[in-house]
Scaffold this active site. Structure first.
Site, PDB file in Angstrom:
ATOM      1  N   VAL A   7      -4.024   8.348   5.233  1.00  0.00           N
ATOM      2  CA  VAL A   7      -2.677   7.444   5.765  1.00  0.00           C
ATOM      3  C   VAL A   7      -1.748   7.682   4.843  1.00  0.00           C
ATOM      4  CG1 VAL A   7      -3.568   6.218   7.368  1.00  0.00           C
ATOM      5  CG2 VAL A   7      -3.399   4.867   5.798  1.00  0.00           C
ATOM      6  N   ASP A   8      -2.501   8.405   3.563  1.00  0.00           N
ATOM      7  CA  ASP A   8      -1.329   8.160   2.463  1.00  0.00           C
ATOM      8  C   ASP A   8      -0.209   9.672   1.514  1.00  0.00           C
ATOM      9  OD1 ASP A   8      -3.219  10.378   1.696  1.00  0.00           O
ATOM     10  OD2 ASP A   8      -4.951   9.599   0.702  1.00  0.00           O
ATOM     11  N   CYS A  68       9.196   0.969  15.739  1.00  0.00           N
ATOM     12  CA  CYS A  68       9.846  -0.068  16.567  1.00  0.00           C
ATOM     13  C   CYS A  68       8.903  -0.546  17.422  1.00  0.00           C
ATOM     14  CB  CYS A  68      11.165   0.505  17.510  1.00  0.00           C
ATOM     15  SG  CYS A  68      11.841  -1.024  17.783  1.00  0.00           S
ATOM     16  N   HIS A  82      -4.580   8.453  11.841  1.00  0.00           N
ATOM     17  CA  HIS A  82      -4.565   7.608  12.597  1.00  0.00           C
ATOM     18  C   HIS A  82      -3.336   7.101  11.659  1.00  0.00           C
ATOM     19  CE1 HIS A  82      -9.124   6.795  11.461  1.00  0.00           C
ATOM     20  NE2 HIS A  82      -8.980   7.377  13.107  1.00  0.00           N
ATOM     21  N   ARG A  90       0.557  -1.715   0.089  1.00  0.00           N
ATOM     22  CA  ARG A  90      -0.266  -0.266  -0.260  1.00  0.00           C
ATOM     23  C   ARG A  90       0.531   1.240   0.266  1.00  0.00           C
ATOM     24  NH1 ARG A  90      -3.980  -0.384   4.441  1.00  0.00           N
ATOM     25  NH2 ARG A  90      -4.334   1.450   4.174  1.00  0.00           N
ATOM     26  N   ALA A 114     -16.070  15.059  -4.339  1.00  0.00           N
ATOM     27  CA  ALA A 114     -14.757  15.597  -3.701  1.00  0.00           C
ATOM     28  C   ALA A 114     -14.360  16.485  -4.941  1.00  0.00           C
ATOM     29  CB  ALA A 114     -14.231  15.840  -2.302  1.00  0.00           C
TER      30      ALA A 114
HETATM   31  C1  BJW Z   1     -16.391  10.172  -1.383  1.00  0.00           C
HETATM   32  C2  BJW Z   1     -15.548   9.667  -2.713  1.00  0.00           C
HETATM   33  C3  BJW Z   1     -15.908  10.919  -3.704  1.00  0.00           C
HETATM   34  C4  BJW Z   1     -16.167   8.038  -1.671  1.00  0.00           C
HETATM   35  N1  BJW Z   1     -16.305  12.362  -3.188  1.00  0.00           N
HETATM   36  N2  BJW Z   1     -16.438  11.241  -0.906  1.00  0.00           N
HETATM   37  C5  BJW Z   1     -16.788   6.142  20.352  1.00  0.00           C
HETATM   38  C6  BJW Z   1     -17.713   5.164  20.113  1.00  0.00           C
HETATM   39  C7  BJW Z   1     -18.200   3.688  19.716  1.00  0.00           C
HETATM   40  C8  BJW Z   1     -16.812   3.312  19.342  1.00  0.00           C
HETATM   41  C9  BJW Z   1     -15.094   3.776  19.350  1.00  0.00           C
HETATM   42  C10 BJW Z   1     -16.008   5.081  20.119  1.00  0.00           C
HETATM   43  N3  BJW Z   1     -14.639   5.467  20.476  1.00  0.00           N
HETATM   44  C11 BJW Z   1     -13.266   4.461  19.982  1.00  0.00           C
HETATM   45  C12 BJW Z   1     -14.122   3.058  19.511  1.00  0.00           C
HETATM   46  C13 BJW Z   1     -13.491   2.667  19.018  1.00  0.00           C
HETATM   47  C14 BJW Z   1     -13.507   2.394  17.344  1.00  0.00           C
HETATM   48  C15 BJW Z   1     -14.543   2.922  16.593  1.00  0.00           C
HETATM   49  O1  BJW Z   1     -14.250   4.227  16.574  1.00  0.00           O
HETATM   50  N4  BJW Z   1     -15.387   1.954  15.511  1.00  0.00           N
HETATM   51  C16 BJW Z   1     -16.297   2.406  15.573  1.00  0.00           C
HETATM   52  C17 BJW Z   1     -16.391   1.224  14.276  1.00  0.00           C
HETATM   53  C18 BJW Z   1     -17.594   2.112  16.323  1.00  0.00           C
HETATM   54  N5  BJW Z   1     -11.935   3.895  17.286  1.00  0.00           N
HETATM   55  C19 BJW Z   1     -10.989   3.212  17.520  1.00  0.00           C
HETATM   56  O2  BJW Z   1     -10.243   2.197  17.636  1.00  0.00           O
HETATM   57  C20 BJW Z   1      -9.688   4.036  17.611  1.00  0.00           C
HETATM   58  N6  BJW Z   1      -8.893   4.416  18.754  1.00  0.00           N
HETATM   59  C21 BJW Z   1      -9.781   4.985  19.606  1.00  0.00           C
HETATM   60  O3  BJW Z   1     -10.631   5.135  19.618  1.00  0.00           O
HETATM   61  O4  BJW Z   1      -8.732   4.643  20.984  1.00  0.00           O
HETATM   62  C22 BJW Z   1      -8.901   5.013  22.228  1.00  0.00           C
HETATM   63  C23 BJW Z   1     -10.550   4.160  22.962  1.00  0.00           C
HETATM   64  C24 BJW Z   1     -10.567   2.188  22.094  1.00  0.00           C
HETATM   65  C25 BJW Z   1     -11.397   1.839  22.598  1.00  0.00           C
HETATM   66  C26 BJW Z   1     -12.088   1.520  22.519  1.00  0.00           C
HETATM   67  C27 BJW Z   1     -13.102   3.465  22.513  1.00  0.00           C
HETATM   68  C28 BJW Z   1     -11.439   3.810  23.096  1.00  0.00           C
HETATM   69  C29 BJW Z   1      -8.719   4.020  16.537  1.00  0.00           C
HETATM   70  C30 BJW Z   1      -9.302   4.197  14.829  1.00  0.00           C
HETATM   71  C31 BJW Z   1      -8.864   3.789  13.827  1.00  0.00           C
HETATM   72  C32 BJW Z   1      -9.057   3.385  12.888  1.00  0.00           C
HETATM   73  N7  BJW Z   1      -7.969   3.442  11.798  1.00  0.00           N
HETATM   74  C33 BJW Z   1      -8.411   2.781  10.408  1.00  0.00           C
HETATM   75  C34 BJW Z   1      -7.388   1.393   9.732  1.00  0.00           C
HETATM   76  C35 BJW Z   1      -6.153   2.622   9.618  1.00  0.00           C
HETATM   77  C36 BJW Z   1      -4.293   1.890   8.402  1.00  0.00           C
HETATM   78  C37 BJW Z   1      -5.398   1.260   7.876  1.00  0.00           C
HETATM   79  O5  BJW Z   1      -5.140   1.953   6.598  1.00  0.00           O
HETATM   80  O6  BJW Z   1      -4.905   0.321   7.330  1.00  0.00           O
HETATM   81  O7  BJW Z   1      -8.901   4.194   9.851  1.00  0.00           O
HETATM   82  S1  BJW Z   1      -9.782   1.641  10.048  1.00  0.00           S
HETATM   83  C38 BJW Z   1     -10.724   2.750   8.858  1.00  0.00           C
HETATM   84  O8  BJW Z   1     -11.505   3.356   8.978  1.00  0.00           O
HETATM   85  C39 BJW Z   1      -8.909   3.897   8.692  1.00  0.00           C
HETATM   86  C40 BJW Z   1      -9.568   5.236   8.643  1.00  0.00           C
HETATM   87  O9  BJW Z   1      -8.995   5.998   8.142  1.00  0.00           O
HETATM   88  C41 BJW Z   1     -11.273   5.021   8.899  1.00  0.00           C
HETATM   89  C42 BJW Z   1     -11.969   5.866   8.514  1.00  0.00           C
HETATM   90  O10 BJW Z   1     -12.634   5.819   7.621  1.00  0.00           O
HETATM   91  P1  BJW Z   1     -13.059   6.779   6.087  1.00  0.00           P
HETATM   92  O11 BJW Z   1     -11.661   7.466   5.496  1.00  0.00           O
HETATM   93  O12 BJW Z   1     -13.815   7.014   6.989  1.00  0.00           O
HETATM   94  O13 BJW Z   1     -13.254   5.790   4.975  1.00  0.00           O
HETATM   95  P2  BJW Z   1     -14.950   4.790   4.625  1.00  0.00           P
HETATM   96  O14 BJW Z   1     -14.547   3.643   3.169  1.00  0.00           O
HETATM   97  O15 BJW Z   1     -14.918   4.606   5.788  1.00  0.00           O
HETATM   98  O16 BJW Z   1     -15.823   5.709   4.606  1.00  0.00           O
HETATM   99  C43 BJW Z   1     -15.250   6.521   2.793  1.00  0.00           C
HETATM  100  C44 BJW Z   1     -16.395   7.680   2.326  1.00  0.00           C
HETATM  101  O17 BJW Z   1     -16.121   8.549   1.155  1.00  0.00           O
HETATM  102  C45 BJW Z   1     -17.858   7.021   2.081  1.00  0.00           C
HETATM  103  O18 BJW Z   1     -18.672   7.984   3.094  1.00  0.00           O
HETATM  104  C46 BJW Z   1     -17.720   8.032   1.044  1.00  0.00           C
HETATM  105  O19 BJW Z   1     -19.830   7.714   0.834  1.00  0.00           O
HETATM  106  C47 BJW Z   1     -17.430   8.743   0.424  1.00  0.00           C
HETATM  107  N8  BJW Z   1     -16.819   8.551  -0.865  1.00  0.00           N
HETATM  108  N9  BJW Z   1     -16.237   8.558  -2.777  1.00  0.00           N
HETATM  109  C48 BJW Z   1     -16.725  12.268  -1.740  1.00  0.00           C
HETATM  110  N10 BJW Z   1     -15.128  10.782  -4.327  1.00  0.00           N
END
Ligand code: BJW
Length: 250
Positions: A107-108, A131, A123, A70, A235
């Site tokens: 992350v890009d 490390c 993220h 990636r 976007a």
């Molecule tokens: C377009 C388009 C175009 C397409 N134009 N639009 C509170 C409540 C409930 C749960 C939690 C909470 N607090 C924490 C949690 C747990 C968890 C969480 O949120 N879970 C949920 C699923 C409920 N969060 C965590 O664990 C985070 N840590 C944390 O909070 O620590 C403290 C804690 C831990 C545990 C419990 C409580 C507190 C860490 C989150 C880490 C996320 N990591 C990832 C992977 C990164 C590494 C990798 O790349 O491999 O990050 S997961 C993945 O999702 C990645 C992204 O950054 C992230 C968000 O996704 P994003 O960017 O929104 O993408 P998509 O694909 O979901 O959506 C794309 C959008 O674009 C769509 O809407 C399309 O329509 C749109 N789109 N093309 C405009 N051209």
């Protein structure tokens, strides 16, 4: 009135802007999103099997190779018109004495490559390896890595410098996010599904002070109901039109 013109009118007088971005902003650069139809990474790979601390513990070689591929792939991608328009907006606002911060879940590094100077990587980054023993971060490891997994000098491994589910976000990134959200006049949510916390709560946090709030996404999300204007579309088309409408064609 057309939503772009309405949004531009609301944004014209603001001095401190925060933009929360997600994978949709990079989709038009060819970087796969996470949760969508045919193009989402989660449909082609079992991300839950690869993007977790447990996966790295069990299969460090497999996970390291996947992230290294990636890393290679995003370097072949270019910033798209949405990235470039956000960079233009930052330069225009800063030259007028304002502030413009991008809080990105991506992350890009495409925002930085487009020219944005104040980017908070919530993220982490595909370009950083950390490390497992000392926590020391390296941005200079060769591409591709010579071996998977990559041993560190301290006797551990280099893990991807990204934030997995259940892991804390970097403390400096959280601090900067809360500072900028507490002081902004406008918040935009662009290309994120607004499902992953804490970033998913950022618009609501800023909205508690009744700032201008705008969303741009292909489809409605949980923040659509909170914002002043939710614009549905790409976007890469809407962000340049918005910035042009704020500043005029020149
Ligand atoms: C377009 C388009 C175009 C397409 N134009 N639009 C509170 C409540 C409930 C749960 C939690 C909470 N607090 C924490 C949690 C747990 C968890 C969480 O949120 N879970 C949920 C699923 C409920 N969060 C965590 O664990 C985070 N840590 C944390 O909070 O620590 C403290 C804690 C831990 C545990 C419990 C409580 C507190 C860490 C989150 C880490 C996320 N990591 C990832 C992977 C990164 C590494 C990798 O790349 O491999 O990050 S997961 C993945 O999702 C990645 C992204 O950054 C992230 C968000 O996704 P994003 O960017 O929104 O993408 P998509 O694909 O979901 O959506 C794309 C959008 O674009 C769509 O809407 C399309 O329509 C749109 N789109 N093309 C405009 N051209």
């Amino acid at each position: 009135m057309d939503p772009i013109r309405r949004a531009a009118e609301m944004l014209r007088g603001v001095h401190r802007v925060v933009v929360v971005t997600g994978a949709g902003v990079s989709a038009e650069s060819g970087v796969p999103t996470f949760r969508e139809g045919q193009s989402g990474i989660w449909d082609r790979h079992d991300v839950r099997r690869l993007a977790t601390p447990e996966a790295f513990r069990r299969h460090p070689g497999l996970v390291s190779r996947w992230y290294d591929e990636r890393r290679r792939d995003v370097l072949l991608c270019q910033p798209n018109p949405a990235h470039r328009a956000l960079a233009t907006w930052e330069h225009r606002l800063r030259s007028a004495g304002g502030q413009f911060t991008v809080l990105t879940q991506n992350v890009d590094r495409l925002h930085q490559r487009a020219g944005n100077g104040d980017v908070v990587e919530l993220h982490g980054s595909l370009h950083t390896w950390r490390c497992t023993v000392t926590g020391r971060e390296r941005r200079d490891l060769p591409l591709p890595l010579p071996q998977y997994p990559m041993p560190s000098e301290a006797g551990g491994l280099y893990r991807p410098g990204v934030v997995w589910f259940g892991e804390d976000l970097p403390e400096p990134a959280m601090r900067r996010s809360f500072q900028t959200l507490a002081a902004c006049d406008a918040v935009l949510s662009i290309g994120t599904s607004a499902l992953v916390y804490p970033a998913a709560g950022f618009v609501e946090l800023a909205q508690s002070r009744s700032v201008v709030a705008i969303e741009i996404n292909l489809e409605p999300t949980p923040v659509s109901e909170l914002v002043d204007i939710s614009m549905l579309g790409r976007a890469g088309e809407l962000v340049p039109r918005l910035v042009e409408a704020i500043y005029g064609a020149g």
